[in-house]
Structures are given as C-alpha cells and as structure tokens.
Design an enzyme around this catalytic site. Sequence first.
Site, PDB file in Angstrom:
ATOM      1  N   SER A  89     -12.136  -0.383  -9.219  1.00 12.35           N
ATOM      2  CA  SER A  89     -12.403  -1.394  -8.198  1.00 12.35           C
ATOM      3  C   SER A  89     -11.084  -1.801  -7.540  1.00 12.35           C
ATOM      4  O   SER A  89     -10.018  -1.744  -8.165  1.00 12.35           O
ATOM      5  CB  SER A  89     -13.077  -2.620  -8.812  1.00 12.35           C
ATOM      6  OG  SER A  89     -12.164  -3.365  -9.594  1.00 12.35           O
ATOM      7  N   PHE A  90     -11.145  -2.236  -6.283  1.00 15.46           N
ATOM      8  CA  PHE A  90      -9.918  -2.585  -5.567  1.00 15.46           C
ATOM      9  C   PHE A  90      -9.174  -3.716  -6.267  1.00 15.46           C
ATOM     10  O   PHE A  90      -7.943  -3.689  -6.377  1.00 15.46           O
ATOM     11  CB  PHE A  90     -10.224  -2.974  -4.119  1.00 15.46           C
ATOM     12  CG  PHE A  90      -8.986  -3.271  -3.322  1.00 15.46           C
ATOM     13  CD1 PHE A  90      -8.195  -2.250  -2.816  1.00 15.46           C
ATOM     14  CD2 PHE A  90      -8.575  -4.590  -3.119  1.00 15.46           C
ATOM     15  CE1 PHE A  90      -7.030  -2.520  -2.104  1.00 15.46           C
ATOM     16  CE2 PHE A  90      -7.417  -4.873  -2.411  1.00 15.46           C
ATOM     17  CZ  PHE A  90      -6.647  -3.830  -1.905  1.00 15.46           C
ATOM     18  N   HIS A 122       1.784  15.808  -0.818  1.00 16.50           N
ATOM     19  CA  HIS A 122       1.513  15.439   0.569  1.00 16.50           C
ATOM     20  C   HIS A 122       1.920  16.566   1.528  1.00 16.50           C
ATOM     21  O   HIS A 122       1.867  16.390   2.752  1.00 16.50           O
ATOM     22  CB  HIS A 122       2.289  14.184   0.958  1.00 16.50           C
ATOM     23  CG  HIS A 122       1.731  12.899   0.411  1.00 16.50           C
ATOM     24  ND1 HIS A 122       0.385  12.655   0.291  1.00 16.50           N
ATOM     25  CD2 HIS A 122       2.363  11.765  -0.022  1.00 16.50           C
ATOM     26  CE1 HIS A 122       0.203  11.441  -0.186  1.00 16.50           C
ATOM     27  NE2 HIS A 122       1.375  10.879  -0.403  1.00 16.50           N
TER      28      HIS A 122
END
Length: 290
Positions: free
Chosen positions: A226-227, A105
């Site tokens: 998929s979520f 990050h």
Amino acid sequence: MADYRFPGEWIKDDMVLQENITSEIISRLESFDMIQGDVLVATYPKTGTTWLQELVWLVCNNGDTNKSRSVNLNARIPYLECNIGGESGLEILQRKSPPHLMMTHLRSDTFRTQIEAGKVNIIIGIRNPKDTLVSFYHFYRMNRNLGNFKGSWDDFFELHKTKHILCGDYFQWYSSWLQYKDKPNVLLVKYEDMHSRMPDIIKDVSNFLGKDLPQNIIDDIVRHLSFDNMSTNNMVNRSIMTTFDNKISPFLRKGKIGDWNNYFSKEQSDIIDKSYKTIIEPLGVTLSFE
C-alpha cells in the site's frame, strides 16, 4: 529551459545519463552472463520502479515482509548500472548467489544478447506517459544529482520535447523494450493495473516466475505494498539518500493516476496523445490515463 543540463551528465546513443553511470559499467553489462532463473526488472524512471521491485522481491522470497523492512531495496534488487555508495549495482549483484534479481533503467540495446538467449526472466514496468512526466518533473526538482531543477512545469515539458531528459525519451525507451513483450520470458506490468487489481498482478508475477503463493501471503504482500506503507518504509522510500531533498518533494510523492490533469495544458496533452497513438498503441499496448 530546453537547454538545461544537469551536473556531470553525458550522452550515449541519444540517452542522457548521470556521471555515476559509466561507459565501462554499460560495457560490462552488455556481456554479463544472465542465467536461467535470473530476473531483470526494466523500467523507465518514475513509472513505479520501486513498487514493482518490492513486489518482485516479495514474490521471490515468499512474502518475507520482515526482511524487506530491514534490508535496503537496492541491496535486494540492485540497480545494475548505477554507482551508489562507491560501487555499481552490478558489483553488488556479483557478490550474491544466483539466481539474481536486478533492475535497470537502460534501454534494451544493452541487453540484446541476454534477451536473445532467452534465459533471463524480464519484467517490464510501464506507466502512462503523462503521469510519468509529472512525477519526473518533481524528481528533477528534488534530486541534487540532477541540479535541483528550478524551472516550471512548462520549462520541464520543453525539456521533454527536445528529448534531452534523463534516460532519454519515454517513447524511444519503450519502443526498444516493447518489441520483446510477447516473448515467453517477458512479462509486461502496468502501473495502473497495480493500482486497480494488485492481487491479480501479484498472481501474474508469481505464475510468470513459477512461484505458488498461498492466498494469505498474497494478502500480506498487498497490505505491504500500500502507498502508506511504502512511503513510510525507510528501506524503499529513499529517505536516507543524501542526494534527494524530500522537503522539496518526497521520492514516493503521491502514487496516483491522473495527477497530470493538474499540470498539462491542452497543447501539451495533445503532443503526448499523438506520440502515444503513433508509437505505443501500434505495439499492442493500451494504457489508462485516469
């Protein structure tokens, strides 16, 4: 609450960091030797990092969804600068055989030497700034390391306006990375494209990394990503992390595009639009907000 500070925070080059990210680790990363075949996933927080990490790992491991459901994501693609469970992601990585898969990050400044060497494959993940900030707001609320932020959405937006937010300002962060987006060893992946055309994105990542996956493996990866599957997979949903209070807000919360409409005022939306049009669009990047 524009003056909000979370426990143990410190600042490096205008970037707000947690205490489990140390200057010593960042210094080691600046000189860490990345070799041909290494893959670095670079994302601003809450831009689909976990989703992209899982995708990249599966592409590099021939769609092995069985292993991905049994080994924690941080052990498979370590978060380089963060100390989790007593050791940094860099230390986890150095125990592994190359080529390495890793994520960060941090802004690109830390990795300037490696980027210029052109050996490491870099995949930059990006999400529209409005949905990113809404997701970040809920992350601040549920994260004990960030003090379980008690302010309102409006309070959080004021924090963003002062640029005093974890990992620094969204627009400054992407300005640092997007300057490299046209290099041959860099691929830009948009969160919104992962929603609308996941099979194509898997193929894009596969081609970029020199992998040739058959259609049945691509189909398996699409289903796995998929979520519903991601949110119930304990190896990726961070449910076992004691620093996250999923009762306040799940780590994988909604995974939708356009949820920002439920939070932003007209004035707040205009502020983001102005920064987007003056900073992101001139870099040749267009994002979807709906």
